[in-house]
Design a protein around this motif. Sequence first.
Motif, PDB file in Angstrom:
ATOM      1  N   ASP A 121      -6.127  -9.420  13.505  1.00 29.03           N
ATOM      2  CA  ASP A 121      -4.821  -9.817  12.986  1.00 29.03           C
ATOM      3  C   ASP A 121      -5.032 -10.558  11.662  1.00 29.03           C
ATOM      4  O   ASP A 121      -5.419 -11.729  11.644  1.00 29.03           O
ATOM      5  N   ASP A 122      -4.760  -9.878  10.557  1.00 30.98           N
ATOM      6  CA  ASP A 122      -5.052 -10.466   9.242  1.00 30.98           C
ATOM      7  C   ASP A 122      -4.113 -11.602   8.864  1.00 30.98           C
ATOM      8  O   ASP A 122      -4.302 -12.252   7.832  1.00 30.98           O
ATOM      9  N   THR A 164      -7.119 -11.642  17.451  1.00 32.33           N
ATOM     10  CA  THR A 164      -6.927 -10.191  17.600  1.00 32.33           C
ATOM     11  C   THR A 164      -5.658  -9.953  18.420  1.00 32.33           C
ATOM     12  O   THR A 164      -5.224 -10.835  19.168  1.00 32.33           O
ATOM     13  N   LYS A 165      -5.084  -8.775  18.224  1.00 33.97           N
ATOM     14  CA  LYS A 165      -3.906  -8.404  19.032  1.00 33.97           C
ATOM     15  C   LYS A 165      -4.090  -6.980  19.532  1.00 33.97           C
ATOM     16  O   LYS A 165      -4.477  -6.101  18.751  1.00 33.97           O
ATOM     17  N   VAL A 166      -3.800  -6.774  20.792  1.00 39.42           N
ATOM     18  CA  VAL A 166      -3.963  -5.434  21.372  1.00 39.42           C
ATOM     19  C   VAL A 166      -3.111  -4.424  20.598  1.00 39.42           C
ATOM     20  O   VAL A 166      -3.542  -3.295  20.332  1.00 39.42           O
ATOM     21  N   SER A 167      -1.896  -4.845  20.178  1.00 38.15           N
ATOM     22  CA  SER A 167      -0.993  -3.903  19.506  1.00 38.15           C
ATOM     23  C   SER A 167      -1.537  -3.444  18.146  1.00 38.15           C
ATOM     24  O   SER A 167      -1.085  -2.447  17.599  1.00 38.15           O
ATOM     25  N   LEU A 168      -2.501  -4.189  17.600  1.00 38.10           N
ATOM     26  CA  LEU A 168      -3.039  -3.822  16.280  1.00 38.10           C
ATOM     27  C   LEU A 168      -4.282  -2.930  16.373  1.00 38.10           C
ATOM     28  O   LEU A 168      -4.805  -2.475  15.356  1.00 38.10           O
ATOM     29  N   ILE A 169      -4.750  -2.687  17.603  1.00 33.54           N
ATOM     30  CA  ILE A 169      -5.942  -1.836  17.743  1.00 33.54           C
ATOM     31  C   ILE A 169      -5.623  -0.431  17.244  1.00 33.54           C
ATOM     32  O   ILE A 169      -4.652   0.192  17.690  1.00 33.54           O
ATOM     33  N   SER A 181      -9.529 -14.197  10.685  1.00 31.74           N
ATOM     34  CA  SER A 181      -9.719 -12.758  10.934  1.00 31.74           C
ATOM     35  C   SER A 181     -10.089 -12.015   9.663  1.00 31.74           C
ATOM     36  O   SER A 181     -10.718 -10.959   9.706  1.00 31.74           O
ATOM     37  N   LYS A 182      -9.647 -12.573   8.527  1.00 32.25           N
ATOM     38  CA  LYS A 182      -9.747 -11.813   7.273  1.00 32.25           C
ATOM     39  C   LYS A 182     -11.176 -11.447   6.882  1.00 32.25           C
ATOM     40  O   LYS A 182     -11.390 -10.427   6.246  1.00 32.25           O
ATOM     41  N   ASP A 183     -12.139 -12.314   7.244  1.00 30.86           N
ATOM     42  CA  ASP A 183     -13.516 -11.995   6.838  1.00 30.86           C
ATOM     43  C   ASP A 183     -14.342 -11.419   7.985  1.00 30.86           C
ATOM     44  O   ASP A 183     -15.541 -11.200   7.841  1.00 30.86           O
ATOM     45  N   ASP A 184     -13.706 -11.167   9.144  1.00 23.35           N
ATOM     46  CA  ASP A 184     -14.480 -10.575  10.251  1.00 23.35           C
ATOM     47  C   ASP A 184     -14.923  -9.160   9.869  1.00 23.35           C
ATOM     48  O   ASP A 184     -14.199  -8.427   9.201  1.00 23.35           O
ATOM     49  N   ILE A 185     -16.129  -8.838  10.305  1.00 25.88           N
ATOM     50  CA  ILE A 185     -16.708  -7.548   9.919  1.00 25.88           C
ATOM     51  C   ILE A 185     -16.898  -6.707  11.174  1.00 25.88           C
ATOM     52  O   ILE A 185     -17.399  -7.212  12.188  1.00 25.88           O
ATOM     53  N   THR A 186     -16.482  -5.449  11.117  1.00 25.26           N
ATOM     54  CA  THR A 186     -16.705  -4.590  12.283  1.00 25.26           C
ATOM     55  C   THR A 186     -17.636  -3.438  11.913  1.00 25.26           C
ATOM     56  O   THR A 186     -17.709  -3.027  10.757  1.00 25.26           O
ATOM     57  N   SER A 187     -18.346  -2.958  12.909  1.00 26.81           N
ATOM     58  CA  SER A 187     -19.315  -1.889  12.673  1.00 26.81           C
ATOM     59  C   SER A 187     -19.453  -1.060  13.938  1.00 26.81           C
ATOM     60  O   SER A 187     -19.264  -1.566  15.047  1.00 26.81           O
TER      61      SER A 187
END
Length: 259
Positions: A156-157, A140-145, A162-168
């Motif tokens: 960070d894709d 992850t990168k703070v600048s991408l939040i 990171s590509k398959d991480d899921i957020t909810s």
Amino acid sequence: MLLPLCILLVTLVTAAGFVVRRWWFPPPINEYASWFDSYFNLNLAVTGVVFVLVQLALAWSIARFRNRPARHTEGNNRLEWIWTVSTLVVFVSAAAAGERLWSAFQLTASPTGALVIGVSGKQFAWNFRYTGADGKFGRTKVSLINDASGNPFGLDDSDEASKDDITSSQLHVPAGRPIELRMTSHDVLHNFFVRELRIKQDLVPGMEIPLRFRADKPGTYEIACSELCGLGHHQMRSALVVVTAEEFESWLRGKASER
Ligand SMILES: [Cu+2]
């Protein structure tokens, strides 16, 4: 006589509130919460009896001695020894009994097969992150939040993991499976609180704090921020959704297909 009567009345109403339990905790949803309740009840019984006895002694003393002139007294060493040592014994025993509960919850590592979920708290929202199929949290990168583009963790894709991480915005978990939350805050102190689990844990900026639990009873329970974190603190809430293992897998698949 009015003051002793008022003391008796206040004592009676206060004790009745704890005995009747009209407003009380919601039912526990796991073994730990039931254990916590029995420890809480034990503490309440001990302190409750002491409270009632002290109030009765106070009311009696006022009623009995209110019209006597004040007299100089040197105190009573024997009595002082008795109440000091009894208080010490009660407090040390309560701390020793609570230690078992505390260490079972805080100091025991997660069993293998525990589901690890990332948690981020920020003014004034909760976000949760699942690893996806690879079982790893990506970079992850703070600048991408960016909340507007649906990237509250700053995934960070360019990193494969990171590509398959899921957020909810809600915490979905399968019933009966050990869960390990890894919690952090993006700004100020927050606190993760679920009443039915009887757990409460601070989220601290710059730290990743683990929190382990298992929820056995399917249902939807409120997650409330329990640390005053700013003007919108009262709105900082989410839901813990406890479902069966099958329902959880299908929810996860649905989330993955949204990516
Ligand atoms: Cu808050």
